[in-house]
Design a protein around this motif. Structure first.
Motif, PDB file in Angstrom:
ATOM      1  N   GLN A  51      -4.015 -11.515 -22.716  1.00  0.00           N
ATOM      2  CA  GLN A  51      -3.763 -10.934 -21.394  1.00  0.00           C
ATOM      3  C   GLN A  51      -5.066 -10.503 -20.728  1.00  0.00           C
ATOM      4  N   ILE A  52      -5.941  -9.903 -21.560  1.00  0.00           N
ATOM      5  CA  ILE A  52      -7.228  -9.468 -21.014  1.00  0.00           C
ATOM      6  C   ILE A  52      -8.022 -10.675 -20.525  1.00  0.00           C
ATOM      7  N   SER A  53      -7.955 -11.772 -21.316  1.00  0.00           N
ATOM      8  CA  SER A  53      -8.672 -12.982 -20.914  1.00  0.00           C
ATOM      9  C   SER A  53      -8.116 -13.534 -19.590  1.00  0.00           C
ATOM     10  N   THR A  54      -6.754 -13.517 -19.530  1.00  0.00           N
ATOM     11  CA  THR A  54      -6.118 -13.999 -18.289  1.00  0.00           C
ATOM     12  C   THR A  54      -6.518 -13.127 -17.109  1.00  0.00           C
ATOM     13  N   LEU A  55      -6.444 -11.816 -17.331  1.00  0.00           N
ATOM     14  CA  LEU A  55      -6.827 -10.886 -16.269  1.00  0.00           C
ATOM     15  C   LEU A  55      -8.292 -11.065 -15.891  1.00  0.00           C
ATOM     16  N   THR A  56      -9.103 -11.318 -16.949  1.00  0.00           N
ATOM     17  CA  THR A  56     -10.529 -11.526 -16.676  1.00  0.00           C
ATOM     18  C   THR A  56     -10.730 -12.766 -15.806  1.00  0.00           C
ATOM     19  N   ASP A  57      -9.957 -13.830 -16.151  1.00  0.00           N
ATOM     20  CA  ASP A  57     -10.044 -15.049 -15.332  1.00  0.00           C
ATOM     21  C   ASP A  57      -9.585 -14.779 -13.895  1.00  0.00           C
ATOM     22  N   GLU A  58      -8.467 -14.035 -13.789  1.00  0.00           N
ATOM     23  CA  GLU A  58      -7.959 -13.722 -12.451  1.00  0.00           C
ATOM     24  C   GLU A  58      -8.969 -12.892 -11.667  1.00  0.00           C
ATOM     25  N   VAL A  59      -9.569 -11.918 -12.377  1.00  0.00           N
ATOM     26  CA  VAL A  59     -10.580 -11.086 -11.722  1.00  0.00           C
ATOM     27  C   VAL A  59     -11.759 -11.952 -11.279  1.00  0.00           C
ATOM     28  N   THR A  60     -12.113 -12.892 -12.173  1.00  0.00           N
ATOM     29  CA  THR A  60     -13.222 -13.793 -11.822  1.00  0.00           C
ATOM     30  C   THR A  60     -12.875 -14.618 -10.579  1.00  0.00           C
ATOM     31  N   ASN A  61     -11.619 -15.154 -10.601  1.00  0.00           N
ATOM     32  CA  ASN A  61     -11.178 -15.943  -9.441  1.00  0.00           C
ATOM     33  C   ASN A  61     -11.145 -15.090  -8.170  1.00  0.00           C
ATOM     34  N   GLN A  62     -10.616 -13.884  -8.343  1.00  0.00           N
ATOM     35  CA  GLN A  62     -10.557 -12.988  -7.184  1.00  0.00           C
ATOM     36  C   GLN A  62     -11.962 -12.674  -6.677  1.00  0.00           C
ATOM     37  N   ASN A  63     -12.867 -12.458  -7.613  1.00  0.00           N
ATOM     38  CA  ASN A  63     -14.252 -12.192  -7.217  1.00  0.00           C
ATOM     39  C   ASN A  63     -14.844 -13.399  -6.476  1.00  0.00           C
ATOM     40  N   THR A  64     -14.501 -14.603  -7.022  1.00  0.00           N
ATOM     41  CA  THR A  64     -14.972 -15.821  -6.347  1.00  0.00           C
ATOM     42  C   THR A  64     -14.403 -15.915  -4.934  1.00  0.00           C
ATOM     43  N   THR A  65     -13.068 -15.626  -4.861  1.00  0.00           N
ATOM     44  CA  THR A  65     -12.414 -15.659  -3.540  1.00  0.00           C
ATOM     45  C   THR A  65     -13.033 -14.638  -2.601  1.00  0.00           C
ATOM     46  N   ILE A  66     -13.269 -13.446  -3.160  1.00  0.00           N
ATOM     47  CA  ILE A  66     -13.874 -12.380  -2.341  1.00  0.00           C
ATOM     48  C   ILE A  66     -15.260 -12.799  -1.870  1.00  0.00           C
ATOM     49  N   ASP A  67     -16.005 -13.431  -2.814  1.00  0.00           N
ATOM     50  CA  ASP A  67     -17.341 -13.901  -2.426  1.00  0.00           C
ATOM     51  C   ASP A  67     -17.243 -14.947  -1.314  1.00  0.00           C
ATOM     52  N   SER A  68     -16.225 -15.859  -1.501  1.00  0.00           N
ATOM     53  CA  SER A  68     -16.033 -16.887  -0.469  1.00  0.00           C
ATOM     54  C   SER A  68     -15.660 -16.259   0.864  1.00  0.00           C
ATOM     55  N   LEU A  69     -14.725 -15.278   0.792  1.00  0.00           N
ATOM     56  CA  LEU A  69     -14.314 -14.588   2.015  1.00  0.00           C
ATOM     57  C   LEU A  69     -15.488 -13.838   2.631  1.00  0.00           C
ATOM     58  N   ASN A  70     -16.268 -13.233   1.779  1.00  0.00           N
ATOM     59  CA  ASN A  70     -17.443 -12.529   2.300  1.00  0.00           C
ATOM     60  C   ASN A  70     -18.389 -13.515   3.000  1.00  0.00           C
ATOM     61  N   GLY A  71     -18.516 -14.730   2.380  1.00  0.00           N
ATOM     62  CA  GLY A  71     -19.349 -15.741   3.024  1.00  0.00           C
ATOM     63  C   GLY A  71     -18.756 -16.184   4.356  1.00  0.00           C
ATOM     64  N   THR A  72     -17.411 -16.379   4.333  1.00  0.00           N
ATOM     65  CA  THR A  72     -16.733 -16.782   5.576  1.00  0.00           C
ATOM     66  C   THR A  72     -16.882 -15.704   6.645  1.00  0.00           C
ATOM     67  N   ILE A  73     -16.679 -14.442   6.196  1.00  0.00           N
ATOM     68  CA  ILE A  73     -16.821 -13.316   7.133  1.00  0.00           C
ATOM     69  C   ILE A  73     -18.235 -13.278   7.690  1.00  0.00           C
ATOM     70  N   ALA A  74     -19.183 -13.532   6.799  1.00  0.00           N
ATOM     71  CA  ALA A  74     -20.574 -13.540   7.261  1.00  0.00           C
ATOM     72  C   ALA A  74     -20.791 -14.654   8.289  1.00  0.00           C
ATOM     73  N   ASP A  75     -20.186 -15.845   7.967  1.00  0.00           N
ATOM     74  CA  ASP A  75     -20.305 -16.964   8.923  1.00  0.00           C
ATOM     75  C   ASP A  75     -19.646 -16.614  10.249  1.00  0.00           C
ATOM     76  N   ARG A  76     -18.423 -16.022  10.141  1.00  0.00           N
ATOM     77  CA  ARG A  76     -17.705 -15.646  11.365  1.00  0.00           C
ATOM     78  C   ARG A  76     -18.498 -14.596  12.149  1.00  0.00           C
ATOM     79  N   ASN A  77     -19.063 -13.660  11.411  1.00  0.00           N
ATOM     80  CA  ASN A  77     -19.876 -12.637  12.089  1.00  0.00           C
ATOM     81  C   ASN A  77     -21.064 -13.281  12.794  1.00  0.00           C
ATOM     82  N   ALA A  78     -21.635 -14.286  12.098  1.00  0.00           N
ATOM     83  CA  ALA A  78     -22.756 -14.993  12.721  1.00  0.00           C
ATOM     84  C   ALA A  78     -22.291 -15.737  13.971  1.00  0.00           C
TER      85      ALA A  78
END
Length: 724
Positions: A57-84
């Motif tokens: 479960q911890i591994s799964t959660l870790t993967d999900e957290v990793t994916n969420q972090n990736t998504t957040i990073d992507s969203l942050n990049g998109t937000i940065a692009d949109r802000n630009a």
């Protein structure tokens, strides 16, 4: 020894018993410990399993957290692009705002400059007017001075010849003071008194010649030519001034215009109905006509005749333009003139939408005429009409003012507008159409020409099909509606050809300028709209035509390709002036005319209200036979929707069979002995009244609305049809 052995034995038993008991206790302890160890081992195993599960479960959660972090990073990049992008847009917006401010400032400067120039021009015109007045006064004074100097010379001659000196009054009459004070126009220089006259008879005769002062209140040119120039001619309307400029900028055009006016005068010399007999008269006509409030003449506005008259005046064929390559060798088709006619139309349109074009007097006049139907509850409130355009495009009070016939049946075609049916023509397999009233090949048009380049793909569908057209009077409701239910596949407008259009002729009997009924050229030269509709009864095209250089038409904003229409839905409206509705049907549709004339209309020009049955689609009926142009009076062929003559044995679609016929097409009359009549078929042979689109049999005494007269009579009738 004996006791010692006994004691040893006893000790041995005791120790043995103790050992056994101790061993047993130890075994039980070991067993207990083993059992506990086993329980602990099982518990540890369970815990290990739980730990593994938790690790998963911890591994799964870790993967999900990793994916969420990736998504957040992507969203942050998109937000940065949109802000630009937003930052860029803000910069662009600020730049655009600055540019708009600059343009606004420049526009304000330009407007100020234009205002200054207008004021300068106005001042210049005022100065020119003042100078003109001064020049006219000077011309008058010079003429007066010239006449007075002649008299002075005569008097000096008299004095030099030894005559007595003239009286003081005569002296005053010829003195410099008299010249300076200029005798008023029309007055005479006073003669000497009776005493001096008796003493100086020669001088008296001179005085009695009564020098008349000429009044030159027009222009110096008028004094030279002896022609008076109307004062209003000095300040022409913008359209008239544009015409003057056009004549000045195009050498030779003035002579061509004069030739057209002269030829028109030969055709109609009556100044009441042909008031323009010169270019000066044309300028006067234009000054007055564009903003003249149209008068009501029966079912029509007089303004329509003015536009037809102008088109006719400029559309007289000239020999010098015969090789020009234009559609017609007339002044009307010359580019400067056609552009000027566009200006005339636009100016009139601007006037139509102004409140100056409407008045209570017009409304009261219309209200008193029953043919305008304003006393019925058909239309919206009259308070909505603020201009002539508002009135002309008046809306209905509600859908029940124009109920739709059989709305669920697409084989029933309804009238798209309040209109009178004019003609039904067969389309040849090559797409050609010829009016049966015409005997000239030049009158032929094609479906492809009617539909224009945008309709090139759909035009072949109508080869072998049917064309029908209807006309609207000024008093009709001028919105047009869908004759079927279906899907719009194309919608577009085609402008008039080079500012020209319908050929207008003078009808001396009606004393009106009317459209040439023997020519179909208006189908390809007038401005028109095209709406192609696909339905379960086939493809059809609705073509509203705006005739006579008057205003135009417009489609509803929602009328676009893909729009689903129900029968009777509004498509658009005519804005003012001459109006026709043309409809094209596929050959396989087998269109048959079934319209019935209104009570107040005659059988040939039956009038329908929008939504009433106009015709029927009979898919099993073969395509209409192409119309053939003929001048043979004994011909037994009639165009589609026309009845056969009494001796004919074959009829096209929508024509009646004779009384002895043994075969009837769809919508034709049954035989005399028939006991069952199909839809839209005629009554039996003894009937004296036929339903719409069915021909009377041989003994009938009344022709149906769609039946044709023998060729000569039809030609005469068609030639006198006056479209708007």
């Amino acid at each position: 020894m004996k006791y010692a052995a006994l004691i040893f034995a006893i000790l041995a038993v005791v120790f043995g018993t103790l050992y056994f008991m101790k061993t047993k206790e130890m075994n039980e302890t070991v067993a207990s410990l083993t059992n506990k160890a086993n329980q602990l081992e099982t518990s540890v195993s369970e815990k290990d399993s739980q730990i593994e599960t938790l690790n998963g479960q911890i591994s799964t959660l870790t993967d999900e957290v990793t994916n969420q972090n990736t998504t957040i990073d992507s969203l942050n990049g998109t937000i940065a692009d949109r802000n630009a992008e937003i930052s860029t847009l803000n910069m662009n917006s600020n730049l655009r705002k600055w540019q708009i401010d600059q343009l606004t400032s420049n526009l304000s400067d330009k407007n100020a400059t234009i205002k200054t120039l207008n004021e300068t021009v106005a001042n210049y015109e005022t100065t020119l007017g003042t100078m003109g007045e001064y020049n006219r006064e000077i011309e008058g004074l010079l003429v007066q001075a010239s006449d007075l100097l002649v008299k002075i010379g005569e008097l000096n001659s008299t004095i030099e010849s030894g005559k007595e000196t003239p009286s003081a009054e005569s002296d005053a009459a010829v003195s410099g003071e008299a010249i300076e004070n200029a005798v008023p126009a029309g007055e005479e220089i006073p003669a000497a008194d009776d005493t001096d006259a008796a003493q100086n008879p020669d001088e008296t005769n001179v005085a009695e010649e009564a020098v008349t002062v000429i009044d030159l209140s027009t222009d110096s040119a008028a004094a030279e030519t002896g022609t008076e120039i109307p004062e209003e001619a000095l300040t022409r309307s913008p359209l008239s001034q544009r015409l003057l400029d056009m004549l000045e900028q195009n050498p030779g055009l003035e002579e061509q215009l004069k030739a057209s006016i002269a030829r028109a005068a030969e055709i109609n010399p009556d100044p009441e109905t042909n008031p323009v007999q010169s270019i000066e008269a044309l300028l006067d006509y234009m000054d007055a006509s564009v903003t003249r409030i149209p008068e009501v003449e029966g079912e029509n506005f007089a303004g329509k005749q003015e536009r037809h008259y102008l088109a006719w005046l400029l559309d007289q064929p000239l020999e010098e333009l015969a090789e020009s390559g234009m559609a017609r060798p007339t002044v009307r088709y010359l580019e400067p003139v056609s552009l000027w006619l566009d200006e005339v139309s636009n100016t009139f349109n601007e006037y139509l939408i102004s409140e100056a074009s409407w008045s209570p007097a017009i409304y009261e006049a219309l209200l008193q005429l029953p043919e305008w139907n304003l006393n019925k509850d058909w239309y919206e409130a009259a308070e909505n009409w603020k201009s002539l355009r508002d009135f002309y495009t008046r809306r209905l009070a509600g859908p029940m003012a124009r109920p739709v016939a059989v709305p669920e049946d697409n084989t029933v075609i309804v009238a798209p507008a309040d209109s009178a049916s004019r003609e039904v023509l067969a389309i040849r397999e090559d797409g050609g159409i010829v009016s049966p009233a015409a005997d000239l090949a030049a009158s032929e048009v094609t479906v492809a020409q009617i539909l224009g380049t945008e309709g090139a793909d759909v035009a072949p569908l109508f080869n072998g099909g049917t064309l029908t057209y209807m006309t609207l009077n000024d008093n009709d409701y001028h919105h047009f509606h869908s004759p079927v239910s279906g899907t719009v596949t194309a919608v577009y407008q085609i402008p008039a050809a080079g500012g020209a259009g319908t050929v207008i002729t003078w009808d001396p009997e009606k004393k009106q300028y009317v459209r040439d009924a023997c020519s179909l050229s208006w189908l390809t030269s007038e401005g028109r709209g095209v709406v192609v509709i696909e339905s379960d009864a086939g493809t059809m095209a609705l073509i509203p035509v705006d005739n006579g250089m008057i205003s135009g038409l417009e489609f509803g904003e929602e009328i676009k390709p893909g729009k689903e229409l129900s029968k009777g839905d509004e498509i658009g409206c005519f804005l003012f002036g001459g109006s026709d509705i043309v409809m094209l049907f596929e050959g396989k549709a087998g269109f048959t005319l079934t319209e019935k004339p209104a009570d107040e209309a005659d059988a040939e020009t039956g009038h329908l209200l929008c939504g009433e049955e106009y015709g029927r689609i009979t898919a099993e009926t073969p395509a209409a036979t192409p119309a053939e142009s003929t001048t043979d009076e004994s011909s037994t062929e009639a165009p589609a929707a026309a009845a056969e003559e009494a001796d004919s044995t074959e009829a096209p679609a929508a024509a009646a069979e004779e009384a002895d016929s043994t075969e009837a097409p769809a919508a034709a009359a049954e035989e005399a002995d028939s006991t069952e009549a199909p839809a839209a078929a005629a009554e039996e042979a003894d009937s004296t009244e036929a339903p719409a689109a069915a021909a009377e049999e041989a003994n009938s005494t009344e022709a149906p609305d769609a039946a044709a007269e023998p060729a000569p009579a039809k030609n005469e009738a068609e030639a006198t049809v006056s479209a708007e």
